[in-house]
Write a protein that holds these residues in place. Structure first.
Motif, mmCIF file in Angstrom:
data_model
loop_
_atom_site.group_PDB
_atom_site.id
_atom_site.type_symbol
_atom_site.label_atom_id
_atom_site.label_comp_id
_atom_site.label_asym_id
_atom_site.label_seq_id
_atom_site.Cartn_x
_atom_site.Cartn_y
_atom_site.Cartn_z
ATOM 1 N N VAL A 15 23.453 5.286 -33.693
ATOM 2 C CA VAL A 15 22.542 5.519 -32.540
ATOM 3 C C VAL A 15 21.617 4.548 -32.251
ATOM 4 N N GLN A 16 21.288 3.431 -33.155
ATOM 5 C CA GLN A 16 20.444 2.523 -33.003
ATOM 6 C C GLN A 16 21.291 1.476 -32.013
ATOM 7 N N GLN A 17 22.747 1.424 -32.329
ATOM 8 C CA GLN A 17 23.587 0.534 -31.154
ATOM 9 C C GLN A 17 23.632 1.260 -29.827
ATOM 10 N N ASP A 18 23.718 2.610 -29.742
ATOM 11 C CA ASP A 18 23.703 3.389 -28.521
ATOM 12 C C ASP A 18 23.160 4.640 -28.711
ATOM 13 N N GLY A 19 21.905 4.744 -28.100
ATOM 14 C CA GLY A 19 21.035 5.829 -28.170
ATOM 15 C C GLY A 19 21.404 6.854 -27.185
ATOM 16 N N ARG A 20 22.386 6.704 -26.528
ATOM 17 C CA ARG A 20 22.944 7.719 -25.501
ATOM 18 C C ARG A 20 24.260 8.072 -26.002
ATOM 19 N N ILE A 21 24.695 7.828 -27.033
ATOM 20 C CA ILE A 21 25.959 8.468 -27.721
ATOM 21 C C ILE A 21 25.933 10.115 -27.613
ATOM 22 N N SER A 22 26.964 10.461 -27.179
ATOM 23 C CA SER A 22 27.222 11.831 -27.231
ATOM 24 C C SER A 22 27.334 12.467 -28.652
ATOM 25 N N LEU A 23 26.755 13.810 -28.728
ATOM 26 C CA LEU A 23 26.864 14.286 -30.226
ATOM 27 C C LEU A 23 28.432 14.600 -30.509
ATOM 28 N N SER A 24 29.107 14.940 -29.808
ATOM 29 C CA SER A 24 30.633 14.872 -30.112
ATOM 30 C C SER A 24 31.175 13.832 -30.537
ATOM 31 N N HIS A 25 30.983 12.380 -29.786
ATOM 32 C CA HIS A 25 31.443 11.098 -30.155
ATOM 33 C C HIS A 25 30.790 10.725 -31.357
ATOM 34 N N LEU A 26 29.448 10.903 -31.583
ATOM 35 C CA LEU A 26 28.657 10.678 -32.942
ATOM 36 C C LEU A 26 29.404 11.265 -34.208
ATOM 37 N N ALA A 27 29.538 12.536 -34.045
ATOM 38 C CA ALA A 27 30.204 13.388 -34.989
ATOM 39 C C ALA A 27 31.678 13.059 -35.109
ATOM 40 N N GLU A 28 32.367 12.727 -34.344
ATOM 41 C CA GLU A 28 33.738 12.125 -34.642
ATOM 42 C C GLU A 28 33.832 10.742 -35.325
ATOM 43 N N VAL A 56 17.120 -0.831 -23.420
ATOM 44 C CA VAL A 56 16.549 -2.396 -23.575
ATOM 45 C C VAL A 56 16.955 -2.668 -22.192
ATOM 46 N N LEU A 57 15.753 -3.488 -21.668
ATOM 47 C CA LEU A 57 15.829 -3.943 -20.233
ATOM 48 C C LEU A 57 16.062 -5.144 -20.104
ATOM 49 N N PHE A 148 16.803 -9.326 -30.506
ATOM 50 C CA PHE A 148 16.585 -8.048 -31.736
ATOM 51 C C PHE A 148 17.523 -7.260 -31.328
ATOM 52 N N SER A 149 18.477 -6.665 -32.315
ATOM 53 C CA SER A 149 19.679 -5.944 -32.130
ATOM 54 C C SER A 149 19.698 -4.555 -33.108
#
Length: 154
Positions: A15-28, A56-57, A148-149
Motif C-alpha cells: 500500500v505504500q507503493q500503491d495506495g490505490r491497490i484493490s483489496l482483491s489484488h492486495l489479498a492475492e 504523489v504529485l 522519497f519513495s
C-alpha cells in the motif's frame, strides 16, 4: 502497537507503493483471502501504521521548478516564539515539510517555488518575518538523486 508479522509488512509495503491497490489484488499479492487481508489492513490503519493515503504529485507538471531547504535560525530561544512559528507555518502551503533540528539551526524547512525570483520573494516577504526568525540559510536542490519513495520496513 502489536508486532508486525510477514503479512503485515507485506501489506504495508504494497500500500505504500500503491495506495490505490484493490483489496482483491492486495489479498492475492500477499497470499491471503480477501476477508483476513481486509481485517489486517483495517487493523494497521486503526493502530496508526497507516497514517493516510495520497497521490504523489509532480513538481515539474505543477511548474514548481525550485526545491529549497532552508535552515531557520532564531535570535532568541523562547518557547513562545517556537510555538508561534510552528502554528504559523502550518498555513503556508509552499513549506512542504518542517523539522525541529539539533545543531546550529532551529528548524529545517523544505520549500517549493516556481523559480528563483519566486523563492527569493518568499524568503524576504514570508520567512524572514515569521516570529523569532533571525536568519535564513538556503540550500537549493540541483537535482533529485533519490526521491522519497516510502519508509523502510526493517
Amino acid at each position: 502497537m502489536d508486532t508486525l508479522d510477514q503479512y503485515d509488512r507485506h501489506i504495508l509495503a504494497l500500500v505504500q507503493q500503491d495506495g490505490r491497490i484493490s483489496l482483491s489484488h492486495l489479498a492475492e499479492r500477499i497470499g491471503l483471502s480477501e476477508t483476513p487481508c481486509v481485517r489486517r489492513l483495517k487493523r494497521l490503519e486503526t493502530e496508526g501504521y497507516i497514517h493516510s493515503y495520497h497521490a504523489v504529485l509532480s513538481r515539474k507538471a505543477l511548474a514548481l521548478g525550485v526545491l529549497a531547504f532552508a535552515l531557520v535560525h532564531f535570535g532568541e530561544h523562547d518557547r513562545t516564539l517556537y510555538d508561534r512559528f510552528e502554528v504559523e507555518i502550518q498555513g503556508i502551503a509552499r513549506i512542504v515539510a518542517c523539522h525541529s533540528v539539533a545543531g546550529s539551526a532551529d528548524y529545517l524547512l523544505q520549500i517549493v517555488a516556481k523559480d528563483m525570483d519566486d523563492y527569493g520573494q518568499f524568503v524576504h516577504d514570508v520567512l524572514r518575518v515569521l516570529p523569532g526568525v533571525a536568519a535564513v540559510e538556503s540550500m537549493l536542490a540541483m537535482g533529485e538523486v533519490k526521491p522519497f519513495s516510502g519508509l523502510p520496513l526493517l
